[in-house]
Design an enzyme around this catalytic site. Sequence first.
Site, PDB file in Angstrom:
ATOM      1  N   SER A   1       0.851  -1.195   0.000  1.00  0.00           N
ATOM      2  CA  SER A   1       0.000   0.000   0.000  1.00  0.00           C
ATOM      3  C   SER A   1       0.881   1.236   0.000  1.00  0.00           C
ATOM      4  O   SER A   1       1.991   1.235   0.547  1.00  0.00           O
ATOM      5  CB  SER A   1      -0.890   0.010   1.245  1.00  0.00           C
ATOM      6  OG  SER A   1      -1.591   1.239   1.359  1.00  0.00           O
TER       7      SER A   1
ATOM      8  N   TYR B   1      -2.468  -0.402  10.203  1.00  0.00           N
ATOM      9  CA  TYR B   1      -2.445  -0.716   8.769  1.00  0.00           C
ATOM     10  C   TYR B   1      -1.126  -0.268   8.151  1.00  0.00           C
ATOM     11  O   TYR B   1      -0.497  -1.008   7.375  1.00  0.00           O
ATOM     12  CB  TYR B   1      -3.621  -0.027   8.075  1.00  0.00           C
ATOM     13  CG  TYR B   1      -3.804  -0.401   6.628  1.00  0.00           C
ATOM     14  CD1 TYR B   1      -4.479  -1.563   6.261  1.00  0.00           C
ATOM     15  CD2 TYR B   1      -3.307   0.415   5.618  1.00  0.00           C
ATOM     16  CE1 TYR B   1      -4.658  -1.898   4.929  1.00  0.00           C
ATOM     17  CE2 TYR B   1      -3.485   0.085   4.278  1.00  0.00           C
ATOM     18  CZ  TYR B   1      -4.162  -1.070   3.937  1.00  0.00           C
ATOM     19  OH  TYR B   1      -4.327  -1.405   2.604  1.00  0.00           O
TER      20      TYR B   1
END
Length: 279
Positions: free
Chosen positions: A146, A159
């Site tokens: 990501s 995350y």
Amino acid sequence: MNDAVLNRESVAVVTGAGAGIGLAIATGFARLGMAVVAVDIRADKVDAAAAGLRATGAREVMTSDADITDPAALAKLESTVAERFGGTDVLVNNAGIQPGSTMFGPRDAWERVLQTNLWGVINGTRAFAPRMCARGRPGLIVNTGSKQGITTPPGDPAYNVAKAGVKAYTEALAHELRNTDGAQISAHLLIPGFVFTELNARGRTEKPDGAWTPEEMAAFFLERLRAREFYILCPDNDVTRAMDEKRMAWAIGDIIENRPALSRWHPEFAAEFEAFMKG
């Protein structure tokens, strides 16, 4: 080498294939006539996806609800795939969650994210890579990272930590594979842009203008995979590659110039960052 893998003779295992990015990638492989092993802990989702994969043209479709946080479950899946197909040629460690987190919030939220988004990638690679290397056939391992694992914006630290770990792990994996005698396996880091999926829908039913569809992202992914890129950095309708490059350059500049951590969001550096982006 990648063209030698992305064809109907190959077998692809994709985790998180019940919906979203994983399903779009699995569908892309199916269109190439590959055998596809669709893995998703949500058995109903992956069973529904299987019908579409068969209709799309997959040579064969196998489904599994193996839990990627369980190394034993993935070891069993790998053995099953080897028994049925002879082995795995493409592994996409894509499954992930994003329930949200805060720095001092519930510990179980952190553990869930790290177990799935980071350890799921490690578990999948450790289960499948040894036989992939030993077979001596060309192959690919793709891990979904990501942009948040690179620029680490405030707001969801668990995350960010997990995806930063995926980046570091995949870089180390690429080095290990290219220095393993007899192995013809390459590693790749998929870095999606804003893709509209159930993971980030947050109650929305229509795709925002700035987002790509999973299918658009999968098409870009396959194109760049054929080009043998390690960092598959995806744009979207709002953010160009040039913008991503500048944001990432600013982030590493925090270290080089010894600015405050996450200075992009620091009020004293707001004007400087804006000028940097415009420049």
